[in-house]
Scaffold this motif. Structure first.
Motif, PDB file in Angstrom:
ATOM      1  N   ALA A   1     -45.392 -86.373 -64.036  1.00 43.80           N
ATOM      2  CA  ALA A   1     -45.797 -87.006 -62.772  1.00 43.80           C
ATOM      3  C   ALA A   1     -45.452 -86.109 -61.595  1.00 43.80           C
ATOM      4  O   ALA A   1     -46.263 -85.921 -60.667  1.00 43.80           O
ATOM      5  CB  ALA A   1     -45.119 -88.363 -62.626  1.00 43.80           C
ATOM      6  N   TYR A   2     -44.261 -85.500 -61.621  1.00 47.37           N
ATOM      7  CA  TYR A   2     -43.867 -84.609 -60.531  1.00 47.37           C
ATOM      8  C   TYR A   2     -44.752 -83.364 -60.488  1.00 47.37           C
ATOM      9  O   TYR A   2     -45.202 -82.934 -59.415  1.00 47.37           O
ATOM     10  CB  TYR A   2     -42.394 -84.200 -60.703  1.00 47.37           C
ATOM     11  CG  TYR A   2     -41.982 -83.064 -59.808  1.00 47.37           C
ATOM     12  CD1 TYR A   2     -41.922 -83.225 -58.421  1.00 47.37           C
ATOM     13  CD2 TYR A   2     -41.671 -81.810 -60.338  1.00 47.37           C
ATOM     14  CE1 TYR A   2     -41.551 -82.172 -57.596  1.00 47.37           C
ATOM     15  CE2 TYR A   2     -41.299 -80.762 -59.516  1.00 47.37           C
ATOM     16  CZ  TYR A   2     -41.239 -80.944 -58.157  1.00 47.37           C
ATOM     17  OH  TYR A   2     -40.880 -79.901 -57.345  1.00 47.37           O
ATOM     18  N   LEU A   3     -45.023 -82.778 -61.637  1.00 45.08           N
ATOM     19  CA  LEU A   3     -45.845 -81.564 -61.678  1.00 45.08           C
ATOM     20  C   LEU A   3     -47.282 -81.842 -61.241  1.00 45.08           C
ATOM     21  O   LEU A   3     -47.924 -80.994 -60.629  1.00 45.08           O
ATOM     22  CB  LEU A   3     -45.821 -80.966 -63.087  1.00 45.08           C
ATOM     23  CG  LEU A   3     -44.469 -80.396 -63.539  1.00 45.08           C
ATOM     24  CD1 LEU A   3     -44.540 -79.917 -64.981  1.00 45.08           C
ATOM     25  CD2 LEU A   3     -44.012 -79.265 -62.615  1.00 45.08           C
ATOM     26  N   MET A   4     -47.797 -83.035 -61.546  1.00 43.82           N
ATOM     27  CA  MET A   4     -49.134 -83.392 -61.086  1.00 43.82           C
ATOM     28  C   MET A   4     -49.171 -83.538 -59.559  1.00 43.82           C
ATOM     29  O   MET A   4     -50.140 -83.144 -58.906  1.00 43.82           O
ATOM     30  CB  MET A   4     -49.600 -84.683 -61.752  1.00 43.82           C
ATOM     31  CG  MET A   4     -49.947 -84.543 -63.231  1.00 43.82           C
ATOM     32  SD  MET A   4     -51.226 -83.288 -63.571  1.00 43.82           S
ATOM     33  CE  MET A   4     -50.204 -81.829 -63.891  1.00 43.82           C
ATOM     34  N   ALA A   5     -48.098 -84.097 -58.994  1.00 47.58           N
ATOM     35  CA  ALA A   5     -48.016 -84.198 -57.533  1.00 47.58           C
ATOM     36  C   ALA A   5     -47.966 -82.798 -56.923  1.00 47.58           C
ATOM     37  O   ALA A   5     -48.612 -82.527 -55.897  1.00 47.58           O
ATOM     38  CB  ALA A   5     -46.782 -85.002 -57.135  1.00 47.58           C
ATOM     39  N   LEU A   6     -47.232 -81.897 -57.571  1.00 49.83           N
ATOM     40  CA  LEU A   6     -47.138 -80.518 -57.079  1.00 49.83           C
ATOM     41  C   LEU A   6     -48.492 -79.822 -57.181  1.00 49.83           C
ATOM     42  O   LEU A   6     -48.892 -79.073 -56.269  1.00 49.83           O
ATOM     43  CB  LEU A   6     -46.090 -79.762 -57.903  1.00 49.83           C
ATOM     44  CG  LEU A   6     -45.547 -78.460 -57.329  1.00 49.83           C
ATOM     45  CD1 LEU A   6     -44.847 -78.715 -56.002  1.00 49.83           C
ATOM     46  CD2 LEU A   6     -44.581 -77.817 -58.320  1.00 49.83           C
ATOM     47  N   THR A   7     -49.223 -80.063 -58.263  1.00 49.27           N
ATOM     48  CA  THR A   7     -50.557 -79.482 -58.427  1.00 49.27           C
ATOM     49  C   THR A   7     -51.499 -79.979 -57.342  1.00 49.27           C
ATOM     50  O   THR A   7     -52.289 -79.207 -56.780  1.00 49.27           O
ATOM     51  CB  THR A   7     -51.122 -79.847 -59.814  1.00 49.27           C
ATOM     52  OG1 THR A   7     -50.268 -79.303 -60.826  1.00 49.27           O
ATOM     53  CG2 THR A   7     -52.523 -79.287 -60.004  1.00 49.27           C
ATOM     54  N   PHE A   8     -51.416 -81.272 -57.027  1.00 51.15           N
ATOM     55  CA  PHE A   8     -52.264 -81.850 -55.987  1.00 51.15           C
ATOM     56  C   PHE A   8     -51.965 -81.203 -54.626  1.00 51.15           C
ATOM     57  O   PHE A   8     -52.884 -80.834 -53.887  1.00 51.15           O
ATOM     58  CB  PHE A   8     -52.037 -83.358 -55.913  1.00 51.15           C
ATOM     59  CG  PHE A   8     -52.759 -84.026 -54.774  1.00 51.15           C
ATOM     60  CD1 PHE A   8     -54.124 -84.286 -54.853  1.00 51.15           C
ATOM     61  CD2 PHE A   8     -52.083 -84.392 -53.621  1.00 51.15           C
ATOM     62  CE1 PHE A   8     -54.795 -84.887 -53.800  1.00 51.15           C
ATOM     63  CE2 PHE A   8     -52.739 -84.998 -52.565  1.00 51.15           C
ATOM     64  CZ  PHE A   8     -54.102 -85.256 -52.654  1.00 51.15           C
ATOM     65  N   VAL A   9     -50.682 -81.033 -54.317  1.00 44.76           N
ATOM     66  CA  VAL A   9     -50.300 -80.410 -53.037  1.00 44.76           C
ATOM     67  C   VAL A   9     -50.798 -78.969 -52.993  1.00 44.76           C
ATOM     68  O   VAL A   9     -51.319 -78.507 -51.973  1.00 44.76           O
ATOM     69  CB  VAL A   9     -48.769 -80.464 -52.859  1.00 44.76           C
ATOM     70  CG1 VAL A   9     -48.336 -79.615 -51.665  1.00 44.76           C
ATOM     71  CG2 VAL A   9     -48.313 -81.904 -52.666  1.00 44.76           C
ATOM     72  N   ALA A  10     -50.634 -78.240 -54.113  1.00 43.30           N
ATOM     73  CA  ALA A  10     -51.076 -76.850 -54.156  1.00 43.30           C
ATOM     74  C   ALA A  10     -52.586 -76.743 -53.961  1.00 43.30           C
ATOM     75  O   ALA A  10     -53.074 -75.839 -53.279  1.00 43.30           O
ATOM     76  CB  ALA A  10     -50.666 -76.216 -55.487  1.00 43.30           C
ATOM     77  N   ALA A  11     -53.341 -77.678 -54.565  1.00 42.35           N
ATOM     78  CA  ALA A  11     -54.794 -77.650 -54.430  1.00 42.35           C
ATOM     79  C   ALA A  11     -55.216 -77.893 -52.985  1.00 42.35           C
ATOM     80  O   ALA A  11     -56.188 -77.304 -52.499  1.00 42.35           O
ATOM     81  CB  ALA A  11     -55.418 -78.701 -55.347  1.00 42.35           C
ATOM     82  N   ARG A  12     -54.487 -78.762 -52.285  1.00 41.89           N
ATOM     83  CA  ARG A  12     -54.827 -79.060 -50.897  1.00 41.89           C
ATOM     84  C   ARG A  12     -54.429 -77.923 -49.954  1.00 41.89           C
ATOM     85  O   ARG A  12     -55.037 -77.732 -48.902  1.00 41.89           O
ATOM     86  CB  ARG A  12     -54.129 -80.358 -50.446  1.00 41.89           C
ATOM     87  CG  ARG A  12     -54.577 -81.603 -51.199  1.00 41.89           C
ATOM     88  CD  ARG A  12     -56.028 -81.935 -50.929  1.00 41.89           C
ATOM     89  NE  ARG A  12     -56.255 -82.274 -49.540  1.00 41.89           N
ATOM     90  CZ  ARG A  12     -56.173 -83.495 -49.030  1.00 41.89           C
ATOM     91  NH1 ARG A  12     -55.871 -84.516 -49.828  1.00 41.89           N
ATOM     92  NH2 ARG A  12     -56.409 -83.713 -47.755  1.00 41.89           N
ATOM     93  N   ALA A  13     -53.395 -77.161 -50.342  1.00 47.89           N
ATOM     94  CA  ALA A  13     -52.883 -76.107 -49.462  1.00 47.89           C
ATOM     95  C   ALA A  13     -53.170 -74.721 -50.016  1.00 47.89           C
ATOM     96  O   ALA A  13     -52.468 -73.766 -49.710  1.00 47.89           O
ATOM     97  CB  ALA A  13     -51.372 -76.288 -49.275  1.00 47.89           C
ATOM     98  N   VAL A  14     -54.233 -74.597 -50.841  1.00 52.04           N
ATOM     99  CA  VAL A  14     -54.491 -73.340 -51.537  1.00 52.04           C
ATOM    100  C   VAL A  14     -54.698 -72.170 -50.586  1.00 52.04           C
ATOM    101  O   VAL A  14     -54.219 -71.058 -50.838  1.00 52.04           O
ATOM    102  CB  VAL A  14     -55.696 -73.505 -52.489  1.00 52.04           C
ATOM    103  CG1 VAL A  14     -56.971 -73.811 -51.735  1.00 52.04           C
ATOM    104  CG2 VAL A  14     -55.874 -72.271 -53.353  1.00 52.04           C
ATOM    105  N   ALA A  15     -55.394 -72.378 -49.476  1.00 51.23           N
ATOM    106  CA  ALA A  15     -55.647 -71.277 -48.545  1.00 51.23           C
ATOM    107  C   ALA A  15     -54.347 -70.750 -47.959  1.00 51.23           C
ATOM    108  O   ALA A  15     -54.155 -69.539 -47.820  1.00 51.23           O
ATOM    109  CB  ALA A  15     -56.581 -71.756 -47.431  1.00 51.23           C
TER     110      ALA A  15
END
Length: 205
Positions: free
Chosen positions: A180-194
């Motif tokens: 669950a934590y890693l999925m939240a981290l993946t979501f944040v990374a996808a939103r802040a990829v640039a």
């Protein structure tokens, strides 16, 4: 007062281990930065690496249930070998991106932009399987996880219970929290990829 039992284990033991697992999962470590590396390539690669990590975590839990903790106490060189192998693997994973990031950060802004676009165009360089395998190896060679399962888990297993079954249940508790934590981290990374892909931030990561 009767003790609440969940699948053959006191609920208090599950809750106590969940607290320990939450602290370990939230503390930054090799797995956190490895996941960012693959999630920034593609979100699905972040999911794949997280899945690989969970497979290795269940492997650690199984080892704890099979009594490997006692073996490591007798032969501490085995644990030291895991730590050295993990360090070498992390060095291999991190050295290439670090050199590339420093090169981009030290270049002119125009060249850095061109190089960054070139790197972005190669977003398919990591496959789902590669990401899964990297995550699995990272957790398998992570001494922090070895310490959690081989040293901290046994006290949470009630005396007289099925050792392997209890260990796998506690491993499942960790995988739910960790995934669950890693999925939240993946979501944040996808939103802040640039932002993450700018050369200066790349050096710091």
């Amino acid at each position: 007062m009767p003790t609440l039992i969940v699948v053959g284990m006191p609920f208090s033991a599950l809750l106590g281990f969940a607290g320990v697992a939450l602290v370990v999962a939230l503390s930054p470590g090799p797995d956190t930065f490895l996941l960012l590396r693959y999630a920034l390539n593609r979100p699905r690669n972040g999911v794949a690496s997280a899945m690989g990590m969970m497979v290795s975590i269940m492997g650690w839990a199984a080892l704890a249930g099979l009594g490997v903790a006692a073996l490591l106490k007798t032969y501490p060189a085995i644990h030291q070998g895991i730590a050295v192998a993990g360090g070498l693997y992390l060095l291999y994973l991190g050295l290439g991106p670090l050199i590339t990031a420093r090169f981009l950060a030290g270049d002119t802004s125009a060249t850095a932009r061109i190089a960054t676009r070139s790197l972005a165009s190669n977003a398919g360089e990591f496959t789902f399987l590669q990401s899964f395998r990297a995550g699995m190896l990272s957790s398998a060679l992570n001494p922090k996880l070895g310490l959690l399962f081989l040293a901290l888990m046994p006290p949470f297993i009630p005396a007289g219970s099925n050792l392997l079954g209890s260990a796998l249940l506690l491993g499942l508790v960790y995988t739910v929290i960790g995934f669950a934590y890693l999925m939240a981290l993946t979501f944040v990374a996808a939103r802040a990829v640039a932002w993450f892909k700018t050369p200066a931030v790349g050096v710091r990561l």
